[in-house]
Scaffold this motif. Structure first.
Motif, PDB file in Angstrom:
ATOM      1  N   UNK A 126       0.920  -1.260   0.070  1.00  0.00           N
ATOM      2  CA  UNK A 126      -0.062  -0.069   0.081  1.00  0.00           C
ATOM      3  C   UNK A 126       0.838   1.206   0.143  1.00  0.00           C
ATOM      4  N   UNK A 127       1.827   1.319   0.953  1.00  0.00           N
ATOM      5  CA  UNK A 127       2.708   2.442   1.138  1.00  0.00           C
ATOM      6  C   UNK A 127       3.347   2.747  -0.214  1.00  0.00           C
ATOM      7  N   UNK A 128       4.277   1.434  -0.398  1.00  0.00           N
ATOM      8  CA  UNK A 128       4.998   1.723  -1.868  1.00  0.00           C
ATOM      9  C   UNK A 128       4.445   2.214  -3.022  1.00  0.00           C
TER      10      UNK A 128
ATOM     11  N   UNK B  19      -8.519  -5.493  -0.250  1.00  0.00           N
ATOM     12  CA  UNK B  19      -9.144  -5.946   0.842  1.00  0.00           C
ATOM     13  C   UNK B  19      -8.086  -7.187   1.374  1.00  0.00           C
ATOM     14  N   UNK B  20      -7.184  -7.437   0.800  1.00  0.00           N
ATOM     15  CA  UNK B  20      -6.411  -8.592   1.803  1.00  0.00           C
ATOM     16  C   UNK B  20      -4.834  -8.262   1.151  1.00  0.00           C
ATOM     17  N   UNK B  21      -3.967  -8.789   1.686  1.00  0.00           N
ATOM     18  CA  UNK B  21      -2.473  -8.620   1.467  1.00  0.00           C
ATOM     19  C   UNK B  21      -2.363  -9.051   0.080  1.00  0.00           C
ATOM     20  N   UNK B  22      -2.660 -10.109  -0.306  1.00  0.00           N
ATOM     21  CA  UNK B  22      -2.620 -10.632  -1.532  1.00  0.00           C
ATOM     22  C   UNK B  22      -2.856  -9.832  -2.680  1.00  0.00           C
ATOM     23  N   UNK B  23      -4.160  -9.037  -2.747  1.00  0.00           N
ATOM     24  CA  UNK B  23      -4.595  -8.166  -3.471  1.00  0.00           C
ATOM     25  C   UNK B  23      -3.855  -6.996  -3.629  1.00  0.00           C
ATOM     26  N   UNK B  24      -3.398  -6.388  -2.478  1.00  0.00           N
ATOM     27  CA  UNK B  24      -2.455  -5.333  -2.139  1.00  0.00           C
ATOM     28  C   UNK B  24      -1.062  -5.468  -3.025  1.00  0.00           C
ATOM     29  N   UNK B  25      -0.616  -6.573  -3.045  1.00  0.00           N
ATOM     30  CA  UNK B  25       0.737  -7.073  -3.681  1.00  0.00           C
ATOM     31  C   UNK B  25       0.113  -7.114  -5.241  1.00  0.00           C
ATOM     32  N   UNK B  26      -0.847  -7.692  -5.634  1.00  0.00           N
ATOM     33  CA  UNK B  26      -1.268  -7.974  -6.962  1.00  0.00           C
ATOM     34  C   UNK B  26      -1.320  -6.437  -7.545  1.00  0.00           C
TER      35      UNK B  26
ATOM     36  N   UNK C 208      -8.468   3.987  -7.576  1.00  0.00           N
ATOM     37  CA  UNK C 208      -7.179   4.916  -7.845  1.00  0.00           C
ATOM     38  C   UNK C 208      -6.418   5.373  -6.836  1.00  0.00           C
ATOM     39  N   UNK C 209      -5.147   5.078  -6.948  1.00  0.00           N
ATOM     40  CA  UNK C 209      -4.170   4.485  -8.000  1.00  0.00           C
ATOM     41  C   UNK C 209      -4.157   3.033  -8.102  1.00  0.00           C
ATOM     42  N   UNK C 210      -4.834   2.388  -6.907  1.00  0.00           N
ATOM     43  CA  UNK C 210      -4.955   0.797  -7.192  1.00  0.00           C
ATOM     44  C   UNK C 210      -5.598   0.472  -8.513  1.00  0.00           C
ATOM     45  N   UNK C 211      -5.670  -0.834  -8.943  1.00  0.00           N
ATOM     46  CA  UNK C 211      -6.508  -1.182  -9.797  1.00  0.00           C
ATOM     47  C   UNK C 211      -7.734  -1.998  -9.366  1.00  0.00           C
ATOM     48  N   UNK C 212      -7.817  -2.207  -8.241  1.00  0.00           N
ATOM     49  CA  UNK C 212      -8.639  -2.918  -7.469  1.00  0.00           C
ATOM     50  C   UNK C 212      -8.930  -2.625  -6.090  1.00  0.00           C
ATOM     51  N   UNK C 213      -9.677  -3.357  -5.247  1.00  0.00           N
ATOM     52  CA  UNK C 213      -9.708  -3.091  -4.061  1.00  0.00           C
ATOM     53  C   UNK C 213      -8.907  -4.049  -3.184  1.00  0.00           C
TER      54      UNK C 213
ATOM     55  N   UNK D 187     -10.270   2.571   2.919  1.00  0.00           N
ATOM     56  CA  UNK D 187     -10.269   1.519   1.981  1.00  0.00           C
ATOM     57  C   UNK D 187      -8.668   1.398   1.309  1.00  0.00           C
ATOM     58  N   UNK D 188      -8.104   2.151   1.126  1.00  0.00           N
ATOM     59  CA  UNK D 188      -6.931   2.276   0.201  1.00  0.00           C
ATOM     60  C   UNK D 188      -5.610   2.286   1.113  1.00  0.00           C
ATOM     61  N   UNK D 189      -5.605   2.574   2.407  1.00  0.00           N
ATOM     62  CA  UNK D 189      -4.217   2.800   3.169  1.00  0.00           C
ATOM     63  C   UNK D 189      -3.823   1.527   3.549  1.00  0.00           C
ATOM     64  N   UNK D 190      -4.609   0.393   3.867  1.00  0.00           N
ATOM     65  CA  UNK D 190      -4.313  -0.853   4.449  1.00  0.00           C
ATOM     66  C   UNK D 190      -4.676  -1.025   5.761  1.00  0.00           C
ATOM     67  N   UNK D 191      -5.474   0.127   6.521  1.00  0.00           N
ATOM     68  CA  UNK D 191      -5.718  -0.308   7.785  1.00  0.00           C
ATOM     69  C   UNK D 191      -7.095  -1.030   7.889  1.00  0.00           C
ATOM     70  N   UNK D 192      -7.722  -1.531   7.005  1.00  0.00           N
ATOM     71  CA  UNK D 192      -8.550  -2.367   7.036  1.00  0.00           C
ATOM     72  C   UNK D 192      -8.302  -3.749   6.354  1.00  0.00           C
ATOM     73  N   UNK D 193      -7.089  -4.106   6.013  1.00  0.00           N
ATOM     74  CA  UNK D 193      -6.777  -5.101   4.986  1.00  0.00           C
ATOM     75  C   UNK D 193      -6.559  -6.396   5.706  1.00  0.00           C
ATOM     76  N   UNK D 194      -7.251  -7.391   5.568  1.00  0.00           N
ATOM     77  CA  UNK D 194      -6.811  -8.769   6.234  1.00  0.00           C
ATOM     78  C   UNK D 194      -5.575  -9.363   5.761  1.00  0.00           C
ATOM     79  N   UNK D 195      -4.932 -10.245   6.435  1.00  0.00           N
ATOM     80  CA  UNK D 195      -3.720 -10.846   5.734  1.00  0.00           C
ATOM     81  C   UNK D 195      -3.953 -11.841   4.699  1.00  0.00           C
TER      82      UNK D 195
END
Length: 252
Positions: free
Chosen positions: A63-65, A232-239, A225-230, A161-169
């Protein structure tokens, strides 16, 4: 903003009347291993060390990167020394940080971080910075009016939604678990957004706030934006981060 070079000196007024514990605290801060620095100065240094550690290890948090790169690509490069400040938010505020639209700066709350007793301070700092960076990104790319309640609520929704504070592992989930994870993510975003909005707008009551969030939530929640998806977990954030890095790879 506090400064280690000019932070207030230890209060020596009425020293004789102070309690024994207060006297010991003063002596300790002046002479015992702190080179004469006050607690405020030491706390300030501790928080800044955490900030620099967060930026030096930005690659560990997708998220941060992603947000650092997205802001740079939008012409709004984040310079840690000019766009991030450490300030006093008050011991009772409980705030971690916020984005100051007028000064175009991310403000990190000294007391909250200095007093935190959490294992992963770097991750907490990166999430806090990411939250403010979403505000900075919207400030950079759009004509955001922070005094407009609808804009303010939309920023709060996107930041949650996009900062990672609600993201599951990013564990493997079956379809039922995945649906539950997404519902939990949306619920968390709603709760965090309302909390952030009411902190900025203390005169608003819950019925009025709920009516506003019903109006703007679908649009703002689905603006990734700037993500291409929500993420909602660490895998989706990395993708999402990987997709962002390769988005303009073949542009000439």
């Amino acid at each position: 903003m506090s400064d280690t070079n000019n932070a207030p000196a230890v209060d020596l007024s009425d020293y004789v009347a102070k309690s024994s514990s207060e006297k010991r605290s003063i002596i300790k801060s002046l002479f015992l291993g702190h080179r004469g620095k006050t607690k405020e100065q030491l706390d300030y240094e501790k928080v800044w060390a955490t900030i620099h550690d967060a930026f030096e290890n930005e690659w560990r948090n997708p998220h941060f990167s992603l947000l650092i790169q997205a802001l740079a690509d939008s012409g709004c490069v984040v310079d840690v020394n000019s766009h991030v400040v450490v300030k006093s938010c008050g011991d009772e505020s409980g705030l971690l940080g916020s984005f100051n639209h007028e000064r175009n700066q991310i403000e990190i709350c000294q007391e909250t971080f200095a007093n935190a007793r959490l294992k992963n301070m770097r991750r907490l700092m990166q999430t806090t910075l990411s939250h403010s960076m979403i505000e900075a990104f919207d400030h950079c790319r759009a004509n955001v009016d922070a005094s407009n309640p609808a804009h303010d609520m939309c920023i709060a929704i996107r930041a949650a939604a996009l900062s990672g504070q609600c993201t599951a592992d990013g564990q493997r989930l079956n379809k039922v678990q995945l649906a539950s994870s997404r519902r939990g993510f949306q619920t968390c975003v709603l709760e965090k957004a309302v909390q952030m909005f009411l902190h900025k707008n203390p005169t608003w009551d819950m019925p009025k706030t709920e009516n506003l969030i019903r109006q703007v939530f679908p649009t703002c929640f689905n603006d990734h934006s700037p993500h291409d998806r929500l993420p909602y977990d660490e895998t989706q954030a990395k993708l999402s981060h990987k997709a962002y890095l390769s988005r303009n790879r073949y542009d000439v």
